[in-house]
Design a protein around this motif. Structure first.
Motif, PDB file in Angstrom:
ATOM      1  N   LYS A  17       0.839  -1.250  -0.024  1.00 43.52           N
ATOM      2  CA  LYS A  17      -0.068   0.054  -0.026  1.00 43.52           C
ATOM      3  C   LYS A  17       0.873   1.391  -0.109  1.00 43.52           C
ATOM      4  CE  LYS A  17      -4.022  -1.922   2.467  1.00 43.52           C
ATOM      5  NZ  LYS A  17      -4.042  -3.224   2.802  1.00 43.52           N
ATOM      6  N   ILE A  18       2.088   1.008   0.362  1.00 41.98           N
ATOM      7  CA  ILE A  18       2.922   2.269   0.689  1.00 41.98           C
ATOM      8  C   ILE A  18       3.095   3.197  -0.710  1.00 41.98           C
ATOM      9  CG2 ILE A  18       5.253   3.059   1.192  1.00 41.98           C
ATOM     10  CD1 ILE A  18       5.392   0.700   3.134  1.00 41.98           C
ATOM     11  N   ALA A  19       3.336   2.504  -1.902  1.00 41.48           N
ATOM     12  CA  ALA A  19       3.636   3.284  -3.186  1.00 41.48           C
ATOM     13  C   ALA A  19       2.284   4.311  -3.340  1.00 41.48           C
ATOM     14  CB  ALA A  19       3.568   2.319  -4.256  1.00 41.48           C
ATOM     15  N   ASP A  20       0.977   3.837  -3.181  1.00 41.57           N
ATOM     16  CA  ASP A  20      -0.082   4.674  -3.322  1.00 41.57           C
ATOM     17  C   ASP A  20      -0.306   5.580  -2.246  1.00 41.57           C
ATOM     18  OD1 ASP A  20      -0.805   3.343  -5.681  1.00 41.57           O
ATOM     19  OD2 ASP A  20      -2.355   1.694  -4.921  1.00 41.57           O
ATOM     20  N   PHE A  50       9.289  -0.463  -6.545  1.00 37.82           N
ATOM     21  CA  PHE A  50       9.613  -1.686  -6.728  1.00 37.82           C
ATOM     22  C   PHE A  50       9.174  -2.940  -6.049  1.00 37.82           C
ATOM     23  CE2 PHE A  50      13.865   0.844  -7.251  1.00 37.82           C
ATOM     24  CZ  PHE A  50      13.475   1.246  -8.386  1.00 37.82           C
ATOM     25  N   TYR A  51       8.510  -3.033  -4.945  1.00 40.26           N
ATOM     26  CA  TYR A  51       7.999  -3.714  -4.274  1.00 40.26           C
ATOM     27  C   TYR A  51       6.654  -4.419  -4.939  1.00 40.26           C
ATOM     28  CZ  TYR A  51       5.965  -6.444  -0.212  1.00 40.26           C
ATOM     29  OH  TYR A  51       5.340  -7.610   0.418  1.00 40.26           O
ATOM     30  N   VAL A  52       5.999  -3.434  -5.673  1.00 44.71           N
ATOM     31  CA  VAL A  52       4.538  -3.832  -6.069  1.00 44.71           C
ATOM     32  C   VAL A  52       4.974  -3.966  -7.765  1.00 44.71           C
ATOM     33  CG1 VAL A  52       3.113  -2.716  -4.602  1.00 44.71           C
ATOM     34  CG2 VAL A  52       3.802  -1.392  -6.442  1.00 44.71           C
ATOM     35  N   ASN A  53       6.083  -3.918  -8.107  1.00 48.50           N
ATOM     36  CA  ASN A  53       6.606  -4.269  -9.444  1.00 48.50           C
ATOM     37  C   ASN A  53       6.104  -3.075 -10.295  1.00 48.50           C
ATOM     38  OD1 ASN A  53       8.070  -5.800 -11.366  1.00 48.50           O
ATOM     39  ND2 ASN A  53       6.012  -7.013 -11.963  1.00 48.50           N
ATOM     40  N   ASP A  54       6.304  -1.911  -9.978  1.00 46.59           N
ATOM     41  CA  ASP A  54       6.015  -0.732 -10.781  1.00 46.59           C
ATOM     42  C   ASP A  54       7.304  -0.126 -11.206  1.00 46.59           C
ATOM     43  OD1 ASP A  54       4.608   1.328 -12.154  1.00 46.59           O
ATOM     44  OD2 ASP A  54       3.311   1.935 -10.351  1.00 46.59           O
ATOM     45  N   LEU A 110      11.264  -3.319   4.838  1.00 41.04           N
ATOM     46  CA  LEU A 110      10.896  -3.416   3.413  1.00 41.04           C
ATOM     47  C   LEU A 110      11.819  -3.984   2.552  1.00 41.04           C
ATOM     48  CD1 LEU A 110       8.866  -2.659   1.351  1.00 41.04           C
ATOM     49  CD2 LEU A 110       9.786  -0.334   1.379  1.00 41.04           C
ATOM     50  N   VAL A 111      13.088  -3.571   2.813  1.00 41.26           N
ATOM     51  CA  VAL A 111      14.297  -4.455   1.842  1.00 41.26           C
ATOM     52  C   VAL A 111      14.103  -5.848   1.870  1.00 41.26           C
ATOM     53  CG1 VAL A 111      16.711  -4.534   1.277  1.00 41.26           C
ATOM     54  CG2 VAL A 111      15.627  -2.213   1.758  1.00 41.26           C
ATOM     55  N   ALA A 112      14.124  -6.475   3.246  1.00 42.61           N
ATOM     56  CA  ALA A 112      14.176  -7.791   3.434  1.00 42.61           C
ATOM     57  C   ALA A 112      12.564  -8.399   2.927  1.00 42.61           C
ATOM     58  CB  ALA A 112      13.988  -8.268   5.100  1.00 42.61           C
ATOM     59  N   ALA A 113      11.600  -7.659   2.947  1.00 39.74           N
ATOM     60  CA  ALA A 113      10.212  -8.070   2.385  1.00 39.74           C
ATOM     61  C   ALA A 113      10.543  -8.300   0.759  1.00 39.74           C
ATOM     62  CB  ALA A 113       9.152  -7.508   2.785  1.00 39.74           C
TER      63      ALA A 113
END
Length: 197
Positions: A17-20, A50-54, A110-113
């Motif tokens: 949810k963080i990117a949004d 990057f986490y949400v592949n955007d 977040l980096v680990a996830a």
């Protein structure tokens, strides 16, 4: 500038949810005419894309970051290095960029996830693309030592030939679930009854 929603998402590990949240907050702050550049969590914002592949949104965000921030905040540059490797499909380079920086406390989880998701994605890629692959190549794709990579894939049912240093991929069975439609069963019953009588 109120980053409480970002903090809440981090604390609850709602990384998707963080990117949004950041995108919307950035638009709101900009619309209000508030100068935010010096305080903005650019590294977190980039990594969340990057986490949400955007990757495309991350690229646009990178272009909007002032040069002074890029030069004065090494963590922002370190996150961007991950993005560059993703863009180039440099699978080994992504892992090197992840493990090659001493991340701040704010970003460590977040980096680990992200690293875990990326490793799973690479495993799925190997699973779909190979029937056999060398231990060395597997380790490169998964960002692990050869021993760790071998143990990881053995737990997934793969087999190893120590003499050739090759792994045999065990394809996962595709499970399809058939749903029984009661109306179709009723029609079939009536049809069979009609044939018999």
């Amino acid at each position: 500038m109120d980053l409480s929603r970002v903090r809440m998402a981090l604390e609850s590990k709602s990384y998707d949810k963080i990117a949004d949240i950041c995108d919307n907050l950035m638009l709101q702050v900009a619309a209000d005419g508030i100068a935010y550049e010096e305080e903005w969590p650019y590294a977190l914002h980039l990594l969340s894309h990057f986490y949400v592949n955007d990757i495309n949104s991350a690229r646009f965000l990178w272009k909007s970051i002032p040069s002074s921030i890029k030069e004065s905040q090494p963590e922002v540059a370190a996150v961007w290095k991950i993005g560059q490797r993703l863009w180039l499909r440099d699978y080994t380079g992504v892992h090197e960029a992840i493990h090659g920086f001493d991340w701040s406390e704010d970003l460590q989880d977040l980096v680990a996830a992200f690293s875990e998701i990326y490793t799973r994605k690479m495993f799925q890629l190997l699973l779909s693309a190979y029937s056999t692959i060398s231990i060395h190549d597997t380790a490169s794709f998964l960002g692990m030592s050869e021993d760790d990579a071998t143990n990881y894939v053995l737990q997934q049912g793969w087999t190893v030939d120590h003499a050739s240093q090759m792994l045999t991929v065990k394809k996962q069975a595709i499970v399809t679930e058939q749903k029984l439609d009661p109306s179709k069963l009723q029609r079939l019953t009536e049809y069979v009854f009609h044939l018999e009588h």
